[in-house]
Design an enzyme around this catalytic site. Structure first.
Site, PDB file in Angstrom:
ATOM      1  CE  LYS A 159      -3.861   0.010   2.273  1.00  0.00           C
ATOM      2  NZ  LYS A 159      -4.926   0.185   1.373  1.00  0.00           N
TER       3      LYS A 159
HETATM    4  C1  LIG Z   1      -6.185  -1.370  -4.209  1.00  0.00           C
HETATM    5  C2  LIG Z   1      -6.688  -1.951  -2.880  1.00  0.00           C
HETATM    6  N1  LIG Z   1      -7.374  -3.201  -3.010  1.00  0.00           N
HETATM    7  C3  LIG Z   1      -8.073  -3.891  -2.110  1.00  0.00           C
HETATM    8  C4  LIG Z   1      -8.014  -3.330  -0.698  1.00  0.00           C
HETATM    9  C5  LIG Z   1      -8.513  -4.068   0.159  1.00  0.00           C
HETATM   10  O1  LIG Z   1      -7.688  -4.561   1.340  1.00  0.00           O
HETATM   11  P1  LIG Z   1      -8.203  -4.831   2.378  1.00  0.00           P
HETATM   12  O2  LIG Z   1      -9.246  -5.587   2.715  1.00  0.00           O
HETATM   13  O3  LIG Z   1      -7.067  -5.062   3.386  1.00  0.00           O
HETATM   14  O4  LIG Z   1      -8.799  -3.451   3.284  1.00  0.00           O
HETATM   15  C6  LIG Z   1      -7.606  -2.145  -0.791  1.00  0.00           C
HETATM   16  C7  LIG Z   1      -7.721  -1.319   0.741  1.00  0.00           C
HETATM   17  O5  LIG Z   1      -7.013  -1.279   1.447  1.00  0.00           O
HETATM   18  C8  LIG Z   1      -7.081  -1.543  -1.697  1.00  0.00           C
HETATM   19  O6  LIG Z   1      -6.542  -0.129  -1.610  1.00  0.00           O
END
Ligand SMILES: Cc1ncc(COP(=O)(O)O)c(C=O)c1O
Length: 329
Positions: A159
């Site tokens: 991230k």
């Molecule tokens: C691009 C992206 N995909 C998927 C997710 C879902 O991730 P998570 O379930 O860990 O929040 C997120 C959010 O963090 C994201 O930014």
């Protein structure tokens, strides 16, 4: 009436919200050189509890490793303590939590080694990311004209703040066109994920989702996979084409902010019944139970806030823990 945050944790200190400011010449601001997490704290019968707290902080450190930070000023344990501290200090029974490791103090030659990582944690009250009605009705999405970055252009397992320009481009376009969310295809043209959520479809009783290679390994995605195993539902992790979305019985997206939300329409095609489908509803319910302490897995995945929280005091740089050191993959 929403209460606003009163404290932000910055580099080992809990500061009043107004004092948690950064200098204009912070390189992270200019180049997006930072890694972050999005975590939720839920009000449960047993008190406030942070969902999959350690998993999120470990992913934060993994993101830092992917981006190339070699030394971090805090350990996983210290950041976990910091998150607990800032949640408790703000007194929100439920909130969204945003830790950020960002490049400060130099770094103008575009090398991460030329700056120093700083760390902050903020929290705020945030309930329904995709709107109040989305849970029952689902939302409308379009396949974006923007492509998800190739993993060799932007690391999809991390991230990284700068990666989110891609999500902002796609989301802004979709919202301006009147949709609620954008679906991004990967560089090969297969479905990747949404701007801040992973995607699942249901067809003939089986659950399908894109393989992890080109998408963020969402913690909610992992939670849905665990629930699918519990439900005894077949899961297929394989490339998904755009038209497979159109003929799915149900499509839903999931993420920490959005939780579990159906896509009722994609590219002006109604999906299934045009409302939240039965399996999506089952996942929604189970996810709500899980996050609110009413599921068998809740005990394992909820970090209940202790009544007294230790203040982390360390501010000196130390190497990443063994499993989190750069170059030791
Ligand atoms: C691009 C992206 N995909 C998927 C997710 C879902 O991730 P998570 O379930 O860990 O929040 C997120 C959010 O963090 C994201 O930014």
């Amino acid at each position: 009436m929403k209460r606003t945050s009163r404290f932000v944790w910055l580099n080992g200190k809990l500061l009043p919200f107004e004092d948690a400011t950064l200098h204009f010449l912070t390189p992270a601001l200019h180049y997006g050189i930072g890694v972050f997490e999005g975590i939720r704290c839920y009000a449960t019968e047993g008190g406030s509890a942070i969902f999959r707290h350690r998993d999120h902080i470990v992913r934060l450190f993994d993101s830092a490793r992917v981006l190339g930070f070699r030394q971090l000023p805090f350990t996983v344990e210290e950041i976990i303590a910091a998150v607990r501290q800032v949640v408790a200090a703000n007194g929100f029974p439920e909130c969204y939590i945003r830790p950020l490791i960002y490049l400060a103090e130099g770094g103008w030659n575009l090398s991460i080694d030329a700056g120093v990582p700083h760390v902050g944690v903020a929290v705020w009250e945030w309930t329904k990311y995709l709107g109040e009605e989305a849970l029952a009705r689902g939302v409308r999405a379009q396949v974006s004209s923007f492509t998800r970055q190739h993993p060799n252009a932007a690391m999809s397992k991390a991230k990284i703040a700068g990666n989110y320009a891609n999500s902002v481009l796609a989301k802004t376009e979709s919202v301006r066109l009147g949709f609620d969310e954008a679906i991004l295809l990967d560089a090969q043209g297969y479905v990747a994920e949404c701007t801040g959520e992973n995607l699942f479809l249901v067809r003939r009783g089986a659950l399908h989702t894109p393989p992890a290679a080109t998408v963020l390994e969402g913690i909610t995605r992992d939670t849905i996979l665990a629930l699918a195993r519990e439900f005894g539902i077949e899961v297929v992790e394989a490339p998904i084409s755009r038209d497979q979305l159109y003929i799915a019985d149900e499509v839903f997206v999931c993420g920490t902010a959005a939780e579990v939300i159906a896509l009722r329409e994609i590219d002006f095609r109604t999906i299934g019944s045009g409302r939240t489908g039965p399996l999506t509803r089952r996942f929604q319910q189970a996810y709500a139970d899980l996050t609110h302490g009413r599921h068998a897995l809740s005990r394992e995945w909820l970090d209940f806030l202790p009544p007294v929280i230790a203040h982390p005091t360390s501010t000196h740089a130390r190497p990443l823990p063994e499993s989190h050191q750069a170059g030791q993959m």
